[in-house]
Design an enzyme around this catalytic site. Sequence first.
Site, short mmCIF file in Angstrom:
data_model
loop_
_atom_site.label_atom_id
_atom_site.label_comp_id
_atom_site.label_asym_id
_atom_site.label_seq_id
_atom_site.Cartn_x
_atom_site.Cartn_y
_atom_site.Cartn_z
N LYS A 261 0.83 -1.20 0.00
CA LYS A 261 0.00 0.00 0.00
C LYS A 261 0.87 1.26 0.00
CE LYS A 261 -3.76 2.54 0.50
NZ LYS A 261 -3.34 3.84 1.02
N GLU B 106 1.23 6.61 -6.78
CA GLU B 106 0.16 7.62 -6.91
C GLU B 106 0.75 9.03 -6.93
OE1 GLU B 106 -3.12 9.19 -3.78
OE2 GLU B 106 -3.10 7.02 -4.13
#
EC number: 1.1.1.44
Length: 468
Positions: free
Chosen positions: A183, A190
């Site tokens: 993550k 991102e």
Amino acid sequence: MSKQQIGVVGMAVMGRNLALNIESRGYTVSVFNRSREKTEEVIAENTGKKLVPYYTVQEFVESLETPRRILLMVKAGAGTDSAIDSLKPYLDKGDIIIDGGNTFFQDTIRRNRELSAEGFNFIGTGVSGGEEGALKGPSIMPGGQKEAYELVAPILKQIAAVAEDGEPCVTYIGADGAGHYVKMVHNGIEYGDMQLIAEAYALLKGGLALSNEELAQTFTEWNEGELSSYLIDITKDIFTKKDEEGKYLVDVILDEAANKGTGKWTSQSSLDLGEPLSLITESVFARYISSLKDQRVAASKVLSGPQAQPVGDKAGFIEKVRRALYLGKIVSYAQGFSQLRAASDEYNWDLNYGEIAKIFRAGCIIRAQFLQKITDAYAQNAGIANLLLAPYFKQIADDYQQALRDVVAYAVQNGIPVPTVSAAIAYYDSYRSAVLPANLIQAQRDYFGAHTYKRTDKEGVFHTEWLE
């Protein structure tokens, strides 16, 4: 008295929405929040739902079927430790705590070790997709004891986002902190994606002076091809959104990009592992320099530079920027997945990179059409050292690198800062270089610090007395 199948601790928006998501799949859910008012608010707003409120930790824990499955959605850090400590007196051996917060992976490794020693199971779980994803289906990255994952997998698979091929966007990632590590890297990617898009925006504004409507149209067209993704999709909408005064909203938003630290964690880990995560790290630095607004305004009145000159071939330049953006994105993912490989080796996680790419295809912020290409690359060669070496990505690099070079050259000549686009071509050229000037650096190190060096023509380790 019947007991609930799962419990959720933390009724802020992410915990609330995940509880509602779970309930919508037919489960009865115990809910608890440290402040009674928040729990009461959730229940009042969701009458008729199979959410059962509890106002003490003991009652909450005792309301659950065994082995208990408890999802923590509390503030990462000390808040997570506090929540775990409050639960432990009422847990039985074999109960499962799932931490769905944005937790630093080393904390997850520690908690997994400590709780395992006490007989409890701990699953550190990355959850991506924001508020909407939590409610309608996020991408889920669980790590911890495999046998504990199997006990919660049916629920996680039902609440996860579903890709176009019908597969849920969840898979077992690996032991202890693997889920939260993946993550973390997802968040770093991102950051890179967002900064690359911002630089494409700057180039189209600076080089072509495109209007917001033209920018929206350009991004709409891009979203129909290789760049099809959630971030490109929302960006086209952002360009044309107006405020109550009729102004384009994006044009009046202050140019300071905030962050929550997960990009920094990714970059820090790259340094620990010796991984050249240059593009993603530049995206973190870009946010930092954006926050120096007052300094930048002052510097703009003192430091000189070229004025952007308009580009003659509008369609040609737009296509070059598109190609540069796509190849930059590929370099960013190549760096991110290379770091996943290094972390997998360091922490003995045995990560499945193709499966990781598959669970990013829906629900999460970086969902994109081209993720299937990553899965395909690892299916063809699971041991590939770098995604740039995979046939599809190599072909794109062959075809698009000139556009990337042209765009970077234009940006430099015209004073448009493009740190991540520049980092993409610098990394590409460094990675494809059989020989780099690091021999000189090693000679310097030996000169001033007797750090020794190796030779290309002889075996062994050498030191030279450079002043003799």
